[in-house]
Design an enzyme around this catalytic site. Structure first.
Site, PDB file in Angstrom:
ATOM      1  N   GLU A  44       6.548 -35.863 -15.100  1.00  0.00           N
ATOM      2  CA  GLU A  44       7.185 -35.614 -16.396  1.00  0.00           C
ATOM      3  C   GLU A  44       7.796 -34.218 -16.329  1.00  0.00           C
ATOM      4  O   GLU A  44       7.078 -33.223 -16.241  1.00  0.00           O
ATOM      5  CB  GLU A  44       6.138 -35.694 -17.518  1.00  0.00           C
ATOM      6  CG  GLU A  44       6.676 -35.306 -18.885  1.00  0.00           C
ATOM      7  CD  GLU A  44       5.565 -35.146 -19.940  1.00  0.00           C
ATOM      8  OE1 GLU A  44       4.505 -35.806 -19.827  1.00  0.00           O
ATOM      9  OE2 GLU A  44       5.771 -34.337 -20.868  1.00  0.00           O
ATOM     10  N   ARG A  48      11.709 -27.760 -21.368  1.00  0.00           N
ATOM     11  CA  ARG A  48      11.396 -26.439 -21.913  1.00  0.00           C
ATOM     12  C   ARG A  48      12.168 -25.363 -21.181  1.00  0.00           C
ATOM     13  O   ARG A  48      12.048 -24.185 -21.495  1.00  0.00           O
ATOM     14  CB  ARG A  48       9.898 -26.152 -21.768  1.00  0.00           C
ATOM     15  CG  ARG A  48       9.070 -27.089 -22.608  1.00  0.00           C
ATOM     16  CD  ARG A  48       7.598 -26.802 -22.467  1.00  0.00           C
ATOM     17  NE  ARG A  48       6.848 -28.006 -22.729  1.00  0.00           N
ATOM     18  CZ  ARG A  48       5.541 -28.116 -22.613  1.00  0.00           C
ATOM     19  NH1 ARG A  48       4.816 -27.074 -22.248  1.00  0.00           N
ATOM     20  NH2 ARG A  48       4.943 -29.249 -22.865  1.00  0.00           N
ATOM     21  N   LYS A 132       0.987 -40.896 -25.914  1.00  0.00           N
ATOM     22  CA  LYS A 132       0.482 -39.637 -25.392  1.00  0.00           C
ATOM     23  C   LYS A 132      -0.509 -39.092 -26.430  1.00  0.00           C
ATOM     24  O   LYS A 132      -0.225 -39.127 -27.630  1.00  0.00           O
ATOM     25  CB  LYS A 132       1.663 -38.681 -25.223  1.00  0.00           C
ATOM     26  CG  LYS A 132       1.298 -37.255 -24.865  1.00  0.00           C
ATOM     27  CD  LYS A 132       2.530 -36.537 -24.339  1.00  0.00           C
ATOM     28  CE  LYS A 132       2.278 -35.051 -24.156  1.00  0.00           C
ATOM     29  NZ  LYS A 132       3.006 -34.504 -23.011  1.00  0.00           N
TER      30      LYS A 132
HETATM   31  C1  3PG Z   1       2.190 -30.975 -22.096  1.00  0.00           C
HETATM   32  O1  3PG Z   1       3.277 -30.557 -22.359  1.00  0.00           O
HETATM   33  O2  3PG Z   1       1.958 -32.166 -21.954  1.00  0.00           O
HETATM   34  C2  3PG Z   1       1.100 -29.984 -22.009  1.00  0.00           C
HETATM   35  O3  3PG Z   1       1.508 -28.753 -22.480  1.00  0.00           O
HETATM   36  C3  3PG Z   1       0.555 -29.812 -20.636  1.00  0.00           C
HETATM   37  O4  3PG Z   1      -0.618 -29.188 -20.911  1.00  0.00           O
HETATM   38  P1  3PG Z   1      -1.427 -28.331 -19.847  1.00  0.00           P
HETATM   39  O5  3PG Z   1      -0.499 -27.221 -19.430  1.00  0.00           O
HETATM   40  O6  3PG Z   1      -2.625 -27.861 -20.605  1.00  0.00           O
HETATM   41  O7  3PG Z   1      -1.764 -29.252 -18.699  1.00  0.00           O
END
Ligand code: 3PG
Length: 212
Positions: A44, A48, A132
């Site tokens: 994924e 950002r 999700k």
């Molecule tokens: C996401 O965007 O799915 C999360 O911010 C990923 O979270 P993590 O950095 O805690 O794994």
């Protein structure tokens, strides 16, 4: 196959979907190759960073064994941009009426986000049986997912947010989990150092995790 049928197939590719923050589109291809070499065939790429859309396009073009999704999709415009870049699935941290409308009109499998029973039910009503669960740890983590399974047993979750190699096995042991997502396979320091072999090792470690 239906759009959501394809999503179910994608989410079964690996126990962990790496959540990628890519600062430099030139990293996209070696990164995807490193993850694939470690046994992870799905990613994924979050919208950002400015490099996200070119990174998605590059991975799709050059790493055919990798299923590439776009994440952090907040608006219909971003849905369209990700679609135009070739994203094979679309992930959102939540869901809005306009976003669901865009996903219904689009042709790409959609994984919308939920964190409360009402949000889960609203998406279930809209036909989304895979969601999700975000942000997983702050939103209640494993106890919350267990509690959701009792009244809503037919929704499967991909929890993301605070998942690590240490707590991933406990998530994957739950009956209502399709896979977990996380950024721990691709730490910023390793990405900046272009340490693809270490990222491959982290992917290999994650790919050995199993659903319960
Ligand atoms: C996401 O965007 O799915 C999360 O911010 C990923 O979270 P993590 O950095 O805690 O794994």
């Amino acid at each position: 196959m239906t759009q959501q049928g394809r999503l179910v197939e994608y989410l079964a590719i690996a126990p962990v979907v790496p959540v990628l923050m890519i600062d430099d589109a030139a990293h996209a291809i070696p990164l995807a190759e490193a993850l694939l070499a470690g046994g992870i065939g799905i990613v994924e790429v979050t919208l950002r960073t400015e490099a996200a859309l070119p990174a998605i396009a590059a991975m799709i073009r050059a790493v055919p064994g990798m299923v590439v999704g776009a994440g952090t999709i907040l608006t219909p415009t971003q849905y369209e941009q990700a679609s135009a870049a070739g994203a094979q699935f679309i992930v959102a941290p939540g869901a809005t009426v306009p976003l669901i409308a865009a996903a219904r009109q689009g042709k790409i499998p959609f994984l919308p986000g939920a964190a409360t029973p009402s949000e889960v039910l609203a998406l279930r009503d809209a036909g989304y049986l895979h969601q999700k669960f975000f942000p997983a740890e702050p939103a209640g983590g494993i106890p919350m997912l267990k509690a959701l399974a009792a009244p809503i047993p037919d929704v499967r979750f991909c929890p993301t947010g605070g998942i690590t190699l240490t707590n991933a096995p406990d998530y994957l042991a739950l009956g209502n989990i399709a896979c977990v997502g996380g950024s721990w396979l691709t730490p910023a320091a390793l990405m900046h150092a272009q340490n693809w072999s270490r990222i491959s090792d982290l992917a290999a470690e994650a790919s050995r995790l199993r659903l319960g």
